[in-house]
Design a protein around this motif. Structure first.
Motif, PDB file in Angstrom:
ATOM      1  N   CYS A 197      67.882  46.214 -20.593  1.00  0.00           N
ATOM      2  CA  CYS A 197      67.400  44.828 -20.671  1.00  0.00           C
ATOM      3  C   CYS A 197      68.554  43.905 -21.050  1.00  0.00           C
ATOM      4  CB  CYS A 197      66.284  44.702 -21.700  1.00  0.00           C
ATOM      5  SG  CYS A 197      64.750  45.488 -21.204  1.00  0.00           S
ATOM      6  N   LYS A 198      68.512  42.704 -20.526  1.00  0.00           N
ATOM      7  CA  LYS A 198      69.554  41.726 -20.807  1.00  0.00           C
ATOM      8  C   LYS A 198      69.083  40.832 -21.939  1.00  0.00           C
ATOM      9  CE  LYS A 198      72.666  38.546 -18.391  1.00  0.00           C
ATOM     10  NZ  LYS A 198      72.962  37.879 -17.101  1.00  0.00           N
ATOM     11  N   ALA A 199      69.735  40.947 -23.107  1.00  0.00           N
ATOM     12  CA  ALA A 199      69.299  40.185 -24.274  1.00  0.00           C
ATOM     13  C   ALA A 199      70.452  39.995 -25.245  1.00  0.00           C
ATOM     14  CB  ALA A 199      68.139  40.883 -24.971  1.00  0.00           C
ATOM     15  N   GLU A 200      70.368  38.919 -26.010  1.00  0.00           N
ATOM     16  CA  GLU A 200      71.310  38.659 -27.097  1.00  0.00           C
ATOM     17  C   GLU A 200      70.504  38.528 -28.386  1.00  0.00           C
ATOM     18  OE1 GLU A 200      74.553  38.340 -27.666  1.00  0.00           O
ATOM     19  OE2 GLU A 200      75.213  38.757 -25.617  1.00  0.00           O
ATOM     20  N   SER A 201      70.929  39.241 -29.429  1.00  0.00           N
ATOM     21  CA  SER A 201      70.227  39.179 -30.704  1.00  0.00           C
ATOM     22  C   SER A 201      71.044  38.396 -31.726  1.00  0.00           C
ATOM     23  CB  SER A 201      69.942  40.590 -31.235  1.00  0.00           C
ATOM     24  OG  SER A 201      71.140  41.326 -31.330  1.00  0.00           O
ATOM     25  N   TYR A 202      70.319  37.697 -32.609  1.00  0.00           N
ATOM     26  CA  TYR A 202      70.935  36.862 -33.639  1.00  0.00           C
ATOM     27  C   TYR A 202      70.244  37.175 -34.963  1.00  0.00           C
ATOM     28  CZ  TYR A 202      72.618  34.448 -29.510  1.00  0.00           C
ATOM     29  OH  TYR A 202      73.207  34.156 -28.296  1.00  0.00           O
ATOM     30  N   PHE A 203      71.028  37.554 -35.961  1.00  0.00           N
ATOM     31  CA  PHE A 203      70.496  37.973 -37.250  1.00  0.00           C
ATOM     32  C   PHE A 203      70.738  36.852 -38.261  1.00  0.00           C
ATOM     33  CE2 PHE A 203      71.266  41.638 -34.726  1.00  0.00           C
ATOM     34  CZ  PHE A 203      70.255  42.536 -35.063  1.00  0.00           C
ATOM     35  N   PHE A 204      69.664  36.339 -38.830  1.00  0.00           N
ATOM     36  CA  PHE A 204      69.770  35.164 -39.694  1.00  0.00           C
ATOM     37  C   PHE A 204      69.850  35.579 -41.163  1.00  0.00           C
ATOM     38  CE2 PHE A 204      68.613  33.373 -35.742  1.00  0.00           C
ATOM     39  CZ  PHE A 204      69.123  32.083 -35.758  1.00  0.00           C
ATOM     40  N   GLU A 207      77.002  45.456 -38.264  1.00  0.00           N
ATOM     41  CA  GLU A 207      78.422  45.197 -38.015  1.00  0.00           C
ATOM     42  C   GLU A 207      78.625  44.827 -36.550  1.00  0.00           C
ATOM     43  OE1 GLU A 207      82.771  47.345 -38.708  1.00  0.00           O
ATOM     44  OE2 GLU A 207      80.920  48.392 -39.229  1.00  0.00           O
ATOM     45  N   ASN A 208      79.436  43.818 -36.336  1.00  0.00           N
ATOM     46  CA  ASN A 208      79.733  43.307 -34.992  1.00  0.00           C
ATOM     47  C   ASN A 208      78.513  42.692 -34.300  1.00  0.00           C
ATOM     48  OD1 ASN A 208      82.432  44.230 -35.205  1.00  0.00           O
ATOM     49  ND2 ASN A 208      81.794  46.288 -34.563  1.00  0.00           N
ATOM     50  N   ARG A 209      77.471  42.354 -35.051  1.00  0.00           N
ATOM     51  CA  ARG A 209      76.316  41.633 -34.507  1.00  0.00           C
ATOM     52  C   ARG A 209      76.486  40.145 -34.791  1.00  0.00           C
ATOM     53  NH1 ARG A 209      71.551  44.713 -33.354  1.00  0.00           N
ATOM     54  NH2 ARG A 209      72.107  46.907 -33.303  1.00  0.00           N
ATOM     55  N   ASN A 210      75.704  39.321 -34.075  1.00  0.00           N
ATOM     56  CA  ASN A 210      75.736  37.877 -34.302  1.00  0.00           C
ATOM     57  C   ASN A 210      74.965  37.541 -35.580  1.00  0.00           C
ATOM     58  OD1 ASN A 210      77.046  37.282 -31.771  1.00  0.00           O
ATOM     59  ND2 ASN A 210      75.091  37.630 -30.752  1.00  0.00           N
ATOM     60  N   LYS A 211      75.687  37.222 -36.657  1.00  0.00           N
ATOM     61  CA  LYS A 211      75.051  36.876 -37.932  1.00  0.00           C
ATOM     62  C   LYS A 211      75.172  35.367 -38.143  1.00  0.00           C
ATOM     63  CE  LYS A 211      77.285  40.420 -39.693  1.00  0.00           C
ATOM     64  NZ  LYS A 211      77.874  41.424 -40.569  1.00  0.00           N
ATOM     65  N   VAL A 212      74.032  34.740 -38.283  1.00  0.00           N
ATOM     66  CA  VAL A 212      73.952  33.278 -38.268  1.00  0.00           C
ATOM     67  C   VAL A 212      73.361  32.764 -39.575  1.00  0.00           C
ATOM     68  CG1 VAL A 212      73.014  31.284 -37.033  1.00  0.00           C
ATOM     69  CG2 VAL A 212      73.612  33.354 -35.765  1.00  0.00           C
ATOM     70  N   ALA A 213      73.895  31.652 -40.069  1.00  0.00           N
ATOM     71  CA  ALA A 213      73.384  31.000 -41.270  1.00  0.00           C
ATOM     72  C   ALA A 213      72.857  29.615 -40.916  1.00  0.00           C
ATOM     73  CB  ALA A 213      74.486  30.884 -42.323  1.00  0.00           C
ATOM     74  N   LEU A 214      71.801  29.218 -41.578  1.00  0.00           N
ATOM     75  CA  LEU A 214      71.307  27.846 -41.444  1.00  0.00           C
ATOM     76  C   LEU A 214      72.066  26.954 -42.411  1.00  0.00           C
ATOM     77  CD1 LEU A 214      67.427  28.393 -41.358  1.00  0.00           C
ATOM     78  CD2 LEU A 214      68.972  28.161 -39.428  1.00  0.00           C
ATOM     79  N   PRO A 215      72.491  25.770 -41.981  1.00  0.00           N
ATOM     80  CA  PRO A 215      73.165  24.850 -42.904  1.00  0.00           C
ATOM     81  C   PRO A 215      72.256  24.559 -44.101  1.00  0.00           C
ATOM     82  CG  PRO A 215      73.315  24.073 -40.636  1.00  0.00           C
ATOM     83  CD  PRO A 215      72.327  25.197 -40.632  1.00  0.00           C
ATOM     84  N   MET A 216      72.810  24.668 -45.317  1.00  0.00           N
ATOM     85  CA  MET A 216      71.994  24.426 -46.511  1.00  0.00           C
ATOM     86  C   MET A 216      72.844  23.808 -47.608  1.00  0.00           C
ATOM     87  SD  MET A 216      69.572  27.107 -48.612  1.00  0.00           S
ATOM     88  CE  MET A 216      70.938  28.051 -49.292  1.00  0.00           C
ATOM     89  N   GLY A 261      75.718  34.629 -43.116  1.00  0.00           N
ATOM     90  CA  GLY A 261      76.205  34.653 -41.746  1.00  0.00           C
ATOM     91  C   GLY A 261      77.519  33.909 -41.580  1.00  0.00           C
ATOM     92  N   ALA A 262      78.376  34.440 -40.722  1.00  0.00           N
ATOM     93  CA  ALA A 262      79.694  33.846 -40.512  1.00  0.00           C
ATOM     94  C   ALA A 262      79.631  32.604 -39.633  1.00  0.00           C
ATOM     95  CB  ALA A 262      80.635  34.879 -39.888  1.00  0.00           C
ATOM     96  N   GLU A 263      78.577  32.447 -38.861  1.00  0.00           N
ATOM     97  CA  GLU A 263      78.455  31.340 -37.928  1.00  0.00           C
ATOM     98  C   GLU A 263      77.264  30.465 -38.293  1.00  0.00           C
ATOM     99  OE1 GLU A 263      78.683  30.653 -33.090  1.00  0.00           O
ATOM    100  OE2 GLU A 263      77.897  32.538 -33.877  1.00  0.00           O
ATOM    101  N   SER A 264      77.469  29.170 -38.257  1.00  0.00           N
ATOM    102  CA  SER A 264      76.383  28.237 -38.527  1.00  0.00           C
ATOM    103  C   SER A 264      75.516  28.077 -37.278  1.00  0.00           C
ATOM    104  CB  SER A 264      76.943  26.872 -38.928  1.00  0.00           C
ATOM    105  OG  SER A 264      75.925  25.881 -38.914  1.00  0.00           O
TER     106      SER A 264
END
Length: 219
Positions: free
Chosen positions: A135-142, A182-191, A146-149
């Motif tokens: 399956c074609k998918a991208e996962s984002y872990f909140f 590890e090596n997954r998309n880890k995302v943070a909400l601006p706070m 997270g290193a990315e906003s």
């Protein structure tokens, strides 16, 4: 858990997603809605759901890992319907019964229309879920670590790649599976004001992320 799932009339995991259109509220109020949402430029719509051009499964997925508070699940279930048929995945064990009146109260009369998938474990979800092999998918872990906003995330908008938004539970977040991220998309909400508060409410966080993914799909 199998008996509980059967009692709800649900399958534990559905390889072919079912798309629903929310029924009209019986005596409910309209809090600010009034215009029909635009459909994504690159994806199609099926029975009110935003679906992939490739396999007609929903493009948007929200995942709660071992949720503990019933009304958070009810709230995000309702949002998943309003956003356009987003699938809701709950990974067990769950700390409450989905039959509890608080879950249904939060979801109002829409709860039965939630495209709900229940999973025994994280391994079960990864093996058979929306980004299973083939399956074609991208996962984002909140996570607040997270290193990315979220402000900088660019979700896929090709109309084929599923967007999977993963959230931990209200107490421990994603700590239990942290070693697998590890090596997954880890995302943070601006706070801001982090000296006053530790995090956002779970269903609020999921709604923010889900609407941003929807916004990018519909640009």
């Amino acid at each position: 858990m199998a008996a509980f799932v059967a009692s709800l009339g649900l399958t534990r995991s559905r390889q072919t997603a079912r798309c629903y259109t929310a029924p009209p509220s019986e005596g409910g109020r309209d809090y600010g809605s009034g215009t029909l949402p635009r459909g994504p430029k690159l994806s199609s719509q099926q029975d009110g759901a935003i679906v992939s051009l490739e396999d007609s499964e929903p493009l948007l997925h929200v995942v709660f890992y071992r949720p503990q508070i019933h009304w958070n699940t009810g709230n995000i279930g309702r949002t998943c319907i309003g956003i356009g048929g987003a699938q809701l995945h709950l990974i067990g064990p769950i700390a409450f019964s989905l039959d509890e009146k608080q879950v249904r109260r939060a979801g109002l009369d829409y709860w039965q229309s939630v495209d709900l998938h229940l999973w025994d474990s994280w391994a079960d979800f990864e093996m058979k879920g929306p980004y299973r092999e083939g399956c074609k998918a991208e996962s984002y872990f909140f996570t607040k670590y997270g290193a990315e906003s979220l402000l900088d995330v660019r979700f896929p908008t090709d109309g084929k790649t599923k967007i999977v938004l993963v959230f931990g539970n209200e107490t421990d977040g994603l700590t239990e599976i942290e070693d697998q991220l590890e090596n997954r998309n880890k995302v943070a909400l601006p706070m801001h004001n982090q000296d006053l508060m530790r995090s956002y409410n779970l269903s609020t966080s999921a709604s923010i992320a889900l609407w941003e993914a929807y916004r990018q799909l519909t640009q």
